[in-house]
Design a protein around this motif. Structure first.
Motif, mmCIF file in Angstrom:
data_model
loop_
_atom_site.group_PDB
_atom_site.id
_atom_site.type_symbol
_atom_site.label_atom_id
_atom_site.label_comp_id
_atom_site.label_asym_id
_atom_site.label_seq_id
_atom_site.Cartn_x
_atom_site.Cartn_y
_atom_site.Cartn_z
ATOM 1 N N GLN A 8 49.111 17.781 -12.614
ATOM 2 C CA GLN A 8 48.083 17.072 -13.236
ATOM 3 C C GLN A 8 46.889 17.015 -12.310
ATOM 4 O O GLN A 8 46.334 17.729 -13.196
ATOM 5 N N MET A 9 47.108 17.152 -11.544
ATOM 6 C CA MET A 9 45.898 16.835 -11.016
ATOM 7 C C MET A 9 45.220 18.149 -10.290
ATOM 8 O O MET A 9 43.668 18.679 -10.253
ATOM 9 N N MET A 10 45.556 19.038 -10.273
ATOM 10 C CA MET A 10 45.052 20.329 -9.915
ATOM 11 C C MET A 10 45.052 21.389 -11.071
ATOM 12 O O MET A 10 43.684 21.952 -11.025
ATOM 13 N N ALA A 11 45.449 21.107 -12.322
ATOM 14 C CA ALA A 11 44.934 21.261 -13.548
ATOM 15 C C ALA A 11 43.281 21.267 -13.695
ATOM 16 O O ALA A 11 42.411 21.365 -14.023
ATOM 17 N N ALA A 12 43.097 19.704 -13.370
ATOM 18 C CA ALA A 12 41.669 19.403 -13.562
ATOM 19 C C ALA A 12 40.644 19.593 -12.842
ATOM 20 O O ALA A 12 39.857 20.012 -12.682
ATOM 21 N N MET A 13 41.160 20.145 -11.489
ATOM 22 C CA MET A 13 40.261 21.029 -10.023
ATOM 23 C C MET A 13 39.999 22.219 -11.167
ATOM 24 O O MET A 13 39.125 22.788 -10.128
ATOM 25 N N ILE B 207 45.014 27.347 -12.821
ATOM 26 C CA ILE B 207 46.888 27.852 -11.959
ATOM 27 C C ILE B 207 47.060 28.702 -12.026
ATOM 28 O O ILE B 207 46.811 29.303 -12.977
ATOM 29 N N VAL B 208 47.336 29.725 -10.952
ATOM 30 C CA VAL B 208 48.004 30.587 -10.742
ATOM 31 C C VAL B 208 49.477 30.734 -9.900
ATOM 32 O O VAL B 208 49.802 29.721 -8.938
ATOM 33 N N ARG B 209 49.962 30.985 -10.365
ATOM 34 C CA ARG B 209 51.737 30.833 -10.779
ATOM 35 C C ARG B 209 52.273 32.472 -9.670
ATOM 36 O O ARG B 209 51.932 33.377 -10.217
ATOM 37 N N ILE B 210 52.478 32.261 -8.155
ATOM 38 C CA ILE B 210 53.217 33.589 -7.321
ATOM 39 C C ILE B 210 54.103 32.841 -7.614
ATOM 40 O O ILE B 210 54.723 32.427 -6.596
ATOM 41 N N ASN B 211 55.451 33.761 -7.163
ATOM 42 C CA ASN B 211 56.968 33.183 -6.708
ATOM 43 C C ASN B 211 57.461 32.202 -7.280
ATOM 44 O O ASN B 211 57.833 31.030 -6.355
ATOM 45 N N ARG B 212 56.925 31.570 -8.590
ATOM 46 C CA ARG B 212 57.445 29.664 -8.912
ATOM 47 C C ARG B 212 56.638 28.527 -8.139
ATOM 48 O O ARG B 212 56.888 27.130 -8.186
ATOM 49 N N GLN B 213 55.719 29.287 -7.303
ATOM 50 C CA GLN B 213 54.623 28.325 -7.031
ATOM 51 C C GLN B 213 53.401 28.222 -7.020
ATOM 52 O O GLN B 213 52.831 29.692 -8.072
ATOM 53 N N SER B 214 52.808 26.641 -7.610
ATOM 54 C CA SER B 214 51.733 26.729 -8.084
ATOM 55 C C SER B 214 50.400 27.202 -6.966
ATOM 56 O O SER B 214 50.889 25.671 -5.911
ATOM 57 N N PHE B 215 49.236 27.676 -7.169
ATOM 58 C CA PHE B 215 48.400 27.669 -6.363
ATOM 59 C C PHE B 215 46.899 27.626 -7.242
ATOM 60 O O PHE B 215 46.969 28.035 -8.508
ATOM 61 N N LEU B 216 46.214 26.814 -6.362
ATOM 62 C CA LEU B 216 44.604 26.557 -7.505
ATOM 63 C C LEU B 216 44.084 27.547 -7.142
ATOM 64 O O LEU B 216 43.421 27.605 -6.023
ATOM 65 N N ASN B 217 43.023 27.544 -8.372
ATOM 66 C CA ASN B 217 41.876 29.158 -7.639
ATOM 67 C C ASN B 217 41.144 28.095 -8.188
ATOM 68 O O ASN B 217 40.712 27.188 -9.334
ATOM 69 N N GLN B 218 40.038 28.324 -7.109
ATOM 70 C CA GLN B 218 38.374 27.623 -6.634
ATOM 71 C C GLN B 218 37.452 28.577 -6.290
ATOM 72 O O GLN B 218 37.488 28.925 -5.342
ATOM 73 N N GLY C 173 37.808 31.546 -7.381
ATOM 74 C CA GLY C 173 38.810 32.680 -7.065
ATOM 75 C C GLY C 173 39.176 32.716 -5.579
ATOM 76 O O GLY C 173 40.154 33.644 -5.042
ATOM 77 N N ASP C 174 39.220 31.764 -4.909
ATOM 78 C CA ASP C 174 40.126 31.259 -3.684
ATOM 79 C C ASP C 174 41.025 30.275 -4.280
ATOM 80 O O ASP C 174 41.716 29.519 -5.196
ATOM 81 N N LEU C 175 42.812 30.780 -3.362
ATOM 82 C CA LEU C 175 43.725 30.225 -3.884
ATOM 83 C C LEU C 175 44.245 29.226 -2.759
ATOM 84 O O LEU C 175 44.169 29.843 -1.806
ATOM 85 N N SER C 176 44.597 28.246 -3.391
ATOM 86 C CA SER C 176 45.551 27.397 -2.511
ATOM 87 C C SER C 176 46.768 26.641 -3.088
ATOM 88 O O SER C 176 46.467 26.909 -4.080
ATOM 89 N N ALA C 177 47.968 26.230 -1.787
ATOM 90 C CA ALA C 177 48.825 25.569 -2.360
ATOM 91 C C ALA C 177 49.709 24.828 -1.493
ATOM 92 O O ALA C 177 49.087 25.197 -0.785
ATOM 93 N N LEU C 178 50.675 24.370 -1.785
ATOM 94 C CA LEU C 178 51.246 22.933 -1.236
ATOM 95 C C LEU C 178 52.316 24.063 -1.172
ATOM 96 O O LEU C 178 53.066 23.599 -1.622
ATOM 97 N N ILE C 179 53.251 24.230 0.059
ATOM 98 C CA ILE C 179 54.404 24.248 0.296
ATOM 99 C C ILE C 179 55.318 22.948 0.869
ATOM 100 O O ILE C 179 55.147 22.769 1.819
ATOM 101 N N GLY C 180 56.325 22.818 0.446
ATOM 102 C CA GLY C 180 57.014 22.062 0.666
ATOM 103 C C GLY C 180 56.467 20.542 1.508
ATOM 104 O O GLY C 180 57.303 20.054 2.168
#
Length: 191
Positions: free
Chosen positions: A131-136, A139-150, A152-159
């Motif tokens: 929810q916080m990511m979507a507010a920022m 969201i781009v989904r890559i291999n079942r992982q959510s990346f925040l697009n800010q 054009g820069d993509l960020s995700a937290l794995i594990g």
């Protein structure tokens, strides 16, 4: 006695990384032995210096393991490992970092992996909450992982402990590179 326990713990810490440790094992073991010898001779300062050097060598092994998760460059692209990326980690609380610069037809971008760092932990509340990511941003989904697009820069937290960032490039090209990554395997990094 305490130094022997530290050396044993360090040896055990290296054992899950046998492929990487083989190339460094002699230097790590020799440095640990030197620290124990210095301690036995009463030269505490030198023992501490040797332990610090052994820790540096072991951190290098961990960084090499993290580099293995960087994706291969796509056809027409090259990838260069940033060997200096780890130099500033002490200033931001430690941890491990791997960074690759990808260059292709008229463009370059970077992919950075940062693990077990207090800054990454603090980002967990932001990147670990859909929810916080979507507010920022989108969201781009890559291999079942959510990346925040800010922008054009993509960020995700794995594990909840490894930050993956793709920056300064064409989003489609960065996504195609990120699609090669095994995020499930990355979750087991260092464990």
């Amino acid at each position: 006695m305490r130094l022997t326990a530290i050396a044993a713990a360090v040896t055990l810490a290296v054992s899950p990384l046998p492929a990487l440790a083989d190339s460094h094992e002699d230097e790590v073991m020799a440095t640990l032995q030197s620290a124990m010898d210095a301690y036995g001779a009463g030269d505490i300062q030198y023992a501490l210096e040797e332990l610090a050097y052994a820790q540096q060598l072991l951190n290098g092994l961990v960084a090499e393991g993290l580099q293995g998760f960087l994706p291969a460059a796509l056809d027409g692209w090259t990838m260069t490992i940033d060997e200096d990326a780890a130099q500033g980690m002490g200033f931001i609380g430690g941890g491990t970092i791997a960074r690759g610069e990808y260059c292709g037809p008229g463009a370059c971008f970077t992919i950075t992996l940062m693990a077990d760092n207090p800054m990454v932990t603090s980002m967990g509340a932001m990147l670990g909450n859909a929810q916080m990511m979507a507010a920022m941003g989108p969201i781009v989904r890559i291999n079942r992982q959510s990346f925040l697009n800010q922008d054009g820069d993509l960020s995700a937290l794995i594990g909840n402990r490894i930050l993956v960032q793709a920056e300064d490039g064409d989003e489609d090209v960065m996504v195609r590179h990120l699609e090669q990554m095994d995020f499930r395997e990355m979750m087991m990094f260092g464990m």
